[in-house]
Design an enzyme around this catalytic site. Sequence first.
Site, short mmCIF file in Angstrom:
data_model
loop_
_atom_site.label_atom_id
_atom_site.label_comp_id
_atom_site.label_asym_id
_atom_site.label_seq_id
_atom_site.Cartn_x
_atom_site.Cartn_y
_atom_site.Cartn_z
N ARG A 46 0.77 -1.35 0.23
CA ARG A 46 0.32 0.06 -0.04
C ARG A 46 0.71 1.43 0.03
NH1 ARG A 46 -1.96 -3.69 3.90
NH2 ARG A 46 -4.30 -3.91 3.05
N ARG A 53 -0.87 -1.17 -6.34
CA ARG A 53 -0.93 -2.99 -5.28
C ARG A 53 -2.05 -3.50 -6.35
NH1 ARG A 53 -1.13 -4.76 -0.19
NH2 ARG A 53 -2.92 -6.30 0.20
N TYR A 90 -8.44 -11.68 -7.14
CA TYR A 90 -7.21 -11.92 -8.53
C TYR A 90 -7.43 -12.96 -9.48
CZ TYR A 90 -6.16 -7.35 -6.17
OH TYR A 90 -5.86 -6.15 -5.37
N HIS A 106 -3.29 -10.68 2.89
CA HIS A 106 -4.38 -10.33 3.21
C HIS A 106 -4.82 -11.11 4.31
CE1 HIS A 106 -5.49 -8.83 -0.92
NE2 HIS A 106 -5.68 -7.73 0.29
N LYS A 151 -1.38 -2.15 7.74
CA LYS A 151 -3.06 -1.84 8.46
C LYS A 151 -3.91 -3.29 8.68
CE LYS A 151 -7.96 -1.65 5.90
NZ LYS A 151 -8.32 -2.01 4.48
N HIS A 183 -3.73 2.75 -4.84
CA HIS A 183 -4.17 1.75 -5.11
C HIS A 183 -3.68 0.80 -5.86
CE1 HIS A 183 -5.22 -0.83 -1.63
NE2 HIS A 183 -5.64 -1.59 -1.41
#
Length: 342
Positions: A198, A276, A308, A299, A221, A273
Amino acid sequence: MAIQQTPDGRWKVDVEPVKGRRFRKTFKTKGEAQRFESTCRIKCIETPDWSPRPADVRRLTALVAAWFDLHGHSLRDGLRRRSKLDALAKRLGDPIAARLDPQVYAHDRRVRLEAGTTAKTLNNELGYLRSVFNELRGLGQIDYQNPLALVKPLRIQERELSWLTAEQIAELLESIRSGCDNPHVEPIVLICLATGARWSEAEKLKLTALRAGVVTFSGTKNGKVRSVPITAKLHNLVVRHWKRHGAFTGSITSFRRALARTSIKLPRGQAAHALRHTFASHFMQNGGNILTLQKILGHSSLAMTMRYAHLSPDHLSDAIRFGPLASFDTLSTPNEKAPENI
């Protein structure tokens, strides 16, 4: 007398079931007053240390303050959450928290949605407000149910993920190199494109975060530390940059200006973003493994990374191999005879 009517028509209870223990409370009806008096007499006999808890009349801002003092201060984004919660409480008229009306909240949400606030932002705020009631109830600060427990979040239409092609990446880098006055923009962009980081993660990298060709991201995050290898060329470029210019500083505004000078058009909120998304999309298109991508991106659940998966070569080729036209050798034009299906 234990129960007496007041001049305004209400009923006042003044009872002392045990010497030295006196309870007073006013009710709208005589029946409520009689039930309260009876409860006080019975409870004090059965449980000598019993005492009726007064109604919780704290305002919503007071509840938010208590939540921050007991729990919110420990969150990485606690101050930001409190600011949003205070603003929300002010818009709702700072009601008594226990009497927060879900309809009043829903109306405010509708007004803000029509004014342009995104559904995702509104859902986040709903989650923050629910957390205040849930956390305080768990800590014994309140004894009533969450008044917004049955309010459903807004349904969000999933947005298409925007990513850059090789030509667009080249155009973006050219715009940065030719017209950007901030020297930090290019290395930050390259790190994002090379690691899927990020923007905020790359921008706040410390000088010690790059060792032996591996970038280590902390303060992420989800709070987890992750490491991603980079090429020797990029490693040397970043080291030389830090020696000359020092650690990265805030550069997002300069990046947006450089992006605006290109022909690239991205959806609202996906500017930085998109870098990313670009890494993840190219990773899958080049045959990368979805589980590896999950670890690289950090994640917490595979479901997020699966966005994806449709870009993988196998997925794309399967659409051709197993589609309804797979048995046709060619497709006829309107003026041509369709070939026989052999």
